[in-house]
Enzyme design. Structure first.
Site, short mmCIF file in Angstrom:
data_model
loop_
_atom_site.label_atom_id
_atom_site.label_comp_id
_atom_site.label_asym_id
_atom_site.label_seq_id
_atom_site.Cartn_x
_atom_site.Cartn_y
_atom_site.Cartn_z
CE LYS A 233 3.81 6.15 1.51
NZ LYS A 233 3.92 7.51 2.11
CD GLU B 108 3.31 10.38 0.03
OE1 GLU B 108 2.78 9.47 0.67
OE2 GLU B 108 4.47 10.79 0.26
CB CYS C 133 6.78 8.67 -0.02
SG CYS C 133 7.75 9.68 1.15
#
Length: 663
Positions: free
Chosen positions: A115, A46, A170
């Protein structure tokens, strides 16, 4: 694909925070290596182009432009390569800044995945800079020399051989309903996760379990890459995790805490995954309900309240692993401390570390971590400067243990007696040396810190802090004395765990060093700031003043980790430190045996805990940097942010009421 297999890679590059050009060079090197190995899809961590730990630098347009230029450089580099590359960076979409994954192949961007779930707890505060994909309206971006559509809609990517994959970032996989659920139900054979997960003792095992279960639940190949060496170690450490699972089975697990770039490669059997799905009727039935239907709530009948009795076992030492997991936990903590110090030394360019060695637990543990870090870096142990600074309260036992240990570890030893300088200071400020008050004690602690700081300036060194989590919670440190350092290695290690860490290291040492370490563990905990008794033994024992650390660590864990109030913590403590017996349903095998305390004693020390915890926040608000090693930390930049003038009245009143009930 050949015989249904697709070769994938999880890469962890070493990076430099906010140096996009250098980071892209490292990424290019790994892409080239993967292409040479026949990898078809490679995923990176990330925000790997900028570094995950840029913090408020993400608000700098200069950094965002540099990240975009980095993508353009990667597009040019991959123009003639077959490999599909997935990298992370911040991207501006209108008024939003998004944490994104960019999928590219043959010099073209195939898609941008923002995200969804942004962590904003403990050491994470992504919402300070980024917006979730959930607030993104479909938009067209002019980005990296091209035009591409970005939206919150799920995206699937299909290779020329027909393999289908999706991407999440994540925290997405930690959510109750990860995006990969729907991606898998929509047809994704593989999920790639770009992550930046911090290290904590025990967290890696949980992470592996989480990824394994998600891979099994979605019947996918799951490829996970998390940030590693080079990310800031201001308060946490990023160990660099690379995982590849196939339907819950590990295919490749990378080495963590590496200081060089790493890459894990494996073949995922897509054909097998598809066969498993066809045979799993639960999976095929779930595909029909991808869009969640309205949920009906069914109310239970109201029941009368009944008396509550806690039957389950309550661990009296929640910070301490059981014997089965002790070695692994100790290894992880040592590695986190080691990597944090390595990064700090690299960043500062310091040639030495300066550490005050008292012969107590905390300084011993910090010294052992320094030795491990220097050994791993290939540096000379003589560049570790251990300083013993005897004063009014120093006993022969702690002095001899300090000097003996430093000699046994083959570091540079300095001895500087502080008696004369402190006496001069007392004369300067008009303090009677026979008055053993806070001035008497704190003057010694501040003199020792001054010596360490000045030695560090003189020797191009880094002052290593030795204070632990328990002392920070209670404020058991002299403000701008032992409270201060240049890097605090023990800042999230509680006292109850410290003795186990030192004992564990003792088992790996030669017998003479092990004997010294065991005696340090057995020595009563004391700051040794007041004179010894007539027999030369430690008179000032910390636990006689502030209370038993096993109780305070118990209070601290449940107060910080779960936010429990005094009433519940008290109930749990009474259970944990009462006459709790193990049964078949509540085993305590392998656990540390706790001291028995009656209810009145527990209530008394709980009141001390809350009074000190609230009144001493001002010390924690200006703590030096230090790595987080467990689930609880008091860093003002991460886990615990509290005004220094918050009042403890309600907590103390509640504990006082509990105490009255015990009399």
């Amino acid at each position: 694909m050949k015989y249904g297999f697709i070769k994938v890679a999880a890469a962890v590059p070493t990076i430099k925070v906010a140096d996009c050009q250098q980071n892209v060079v490292e990424i290019e090197s790994l892409i080239a290596q993967a292409e040479g190995k026949g990898v078809e899809i490679i995923v990176f961590p990330e925000l790997c182009i900028t570094g995950y730990t840029c913090q408020d630098l993400f608000r700098q347009q200069f950094l965002l432009d540099a990240a975009e230029n980095g993508v353009m450089q990667l597009l040019d580099f991959t123009r003639h390569l077959n490999i599909i590359s997935i990298v992370g960076l911040p991207i501006v979409a209108g008024d939003l800044l998004l944490n994104c994954a960019v999928v590219m192949q043959k010099g073209k961007i195939l898609g941008i995945v923002p995200k969804t779930y942004l962590p904003n707890y403990n050491e994470f505060y992504e919402k300070r800079w980024f917006a979730s994909s959930q607030v993104l309206r479909p938009t067209t971006l002019h980005f990296a020399g091209g035009v591409i559509r970005v939206s919150s809609d799920p995206q699937l990517f299909r290779t020329c051989d027909g393999a289908v994959f999706g991407v999440e970032l994540c925290e997405d996989v930690w959510a109750p309903a990860p995006p990969s659920n729907n991606l898998a139900l929509a047809g994704a054979d593989l999920i790639f996760n770009l992550s930046a997960s911090t290290e904590q003792a025990g967290k890696h095992a949980y992470l592996k379990s989480l990824v394994a279960q998600q891979s099994a639940r979605t019947i996918t190949g799951y490829v996970y890459s998390s940030a590693g060496y080079g990310e800031s170690t201001q308060d946490v450490v990023f160990g660099g995790t690379a995982l590849i699972y196939e339907n819950g089975t590990p295919l490749a697990i990378g080495k963590r805490f590496a200081i060089e770039s790493t890459m894990q490669v494996a073949e995922v059997d897509v054909e097998r995954l598809r066969s498993e799905r066809r045979n799993n009727t639960t999976f095929t039935n779930a595909q029909r309900v991808m869009i969640r239907e309205e949920v009906d709530f069914i109310d239970m009948e109201m029941t009368l309240p009944r008396e509550f009795t806690l039957d389950r076992y309550v661990d009296p030492t929640p910070f301490v692993p059981d014997s089965q997991h002790m070695k692994k936990a100790c290894d992880e903590i040592m590695n986190i401390q080691m990597m944090g110090l390595q990064q700090r030394l690299r960043h500062t360019g310091c040639k030495t570390v300066i550490i005050g060695v008292s012969g107590g637990l905390d300084s011993t543990m910090a010294l052992l971590a320094c030795v491990k870090a220097f050994d791993e870096l290939g540096r000379k142990r003589k560049d570790i400067i251990g300083v013993t600074m005897p004063g009014f309260g120093t006993t022969d036992r702690t002095y001899n243990n300090a000097t003996t240990l430093m000699d046994q570890l083959n570091i540079t030893t300095r001895e500087i007696d502080i008696t004369k300088s402190v006496m001069q200071h007392f004369e300067d400020i008009g303090h009677d040396v026979n008055v053993h008050d806070a001035t008497y004690e704190n003057a010694q602690a501040r003199e020792r810190t001054q010596i360490l700081m000045d030695l560090a300036n003189k020797m191009n060194g880094l002052v290593i802090g030795t204070g632990d989590l328990s002392e920070l919670a209670l404020g058991w440190a002299t403000y701008n004395g032992d409270h201060m350092s240049m890097y605090s290695l023990n800042s999230s290690v509680p006292k109850t765990l410290m003795q186990h860490l030192v004992s564990y290291v003792a088992e790996t040492m030669d017998e003479k060093t092990a004997r010294t370490l065991r005696d340090i563990v057995a020595t009563p905990i004391s700051p040794e700031l007041t004179p010894a008794d007539d027999e030369g033994n430690i008179k000032q024992k910390t636990e006689n003043i502030v209370g038993p650390y096993e109780l305070h660590d118990f209070f601290l864990f449940y107060f910080l980790r779960y936010g429990f109030g005094p009433r519940k913590i008290y109930m749990l403590a009474c259970k944990a430190f009462g006459n709790q017996a193990a049964t078949k349903d509540q085993p305590n095998a392998g656990r540390v045996l706790a001291t028995h305390y009656d209810e009145e004693t527990i209530a008394h020390w709980m009141q001390v805990f809350f009074r000190r915890f609230f009144s001493q926040q001002f010390k924690r608000s200006c703590l030096p940097d230090g790595p987080k090693v467990g689930s609880v930390s008091l860093s003002p930049r991460g886990d615990w942010r509290m005004p220094s003038d918050a009042v403890s009245t309600m907590w103390l009143r509640e504990v006082e009421n509990l105490g009255k009930k015990t009399k």
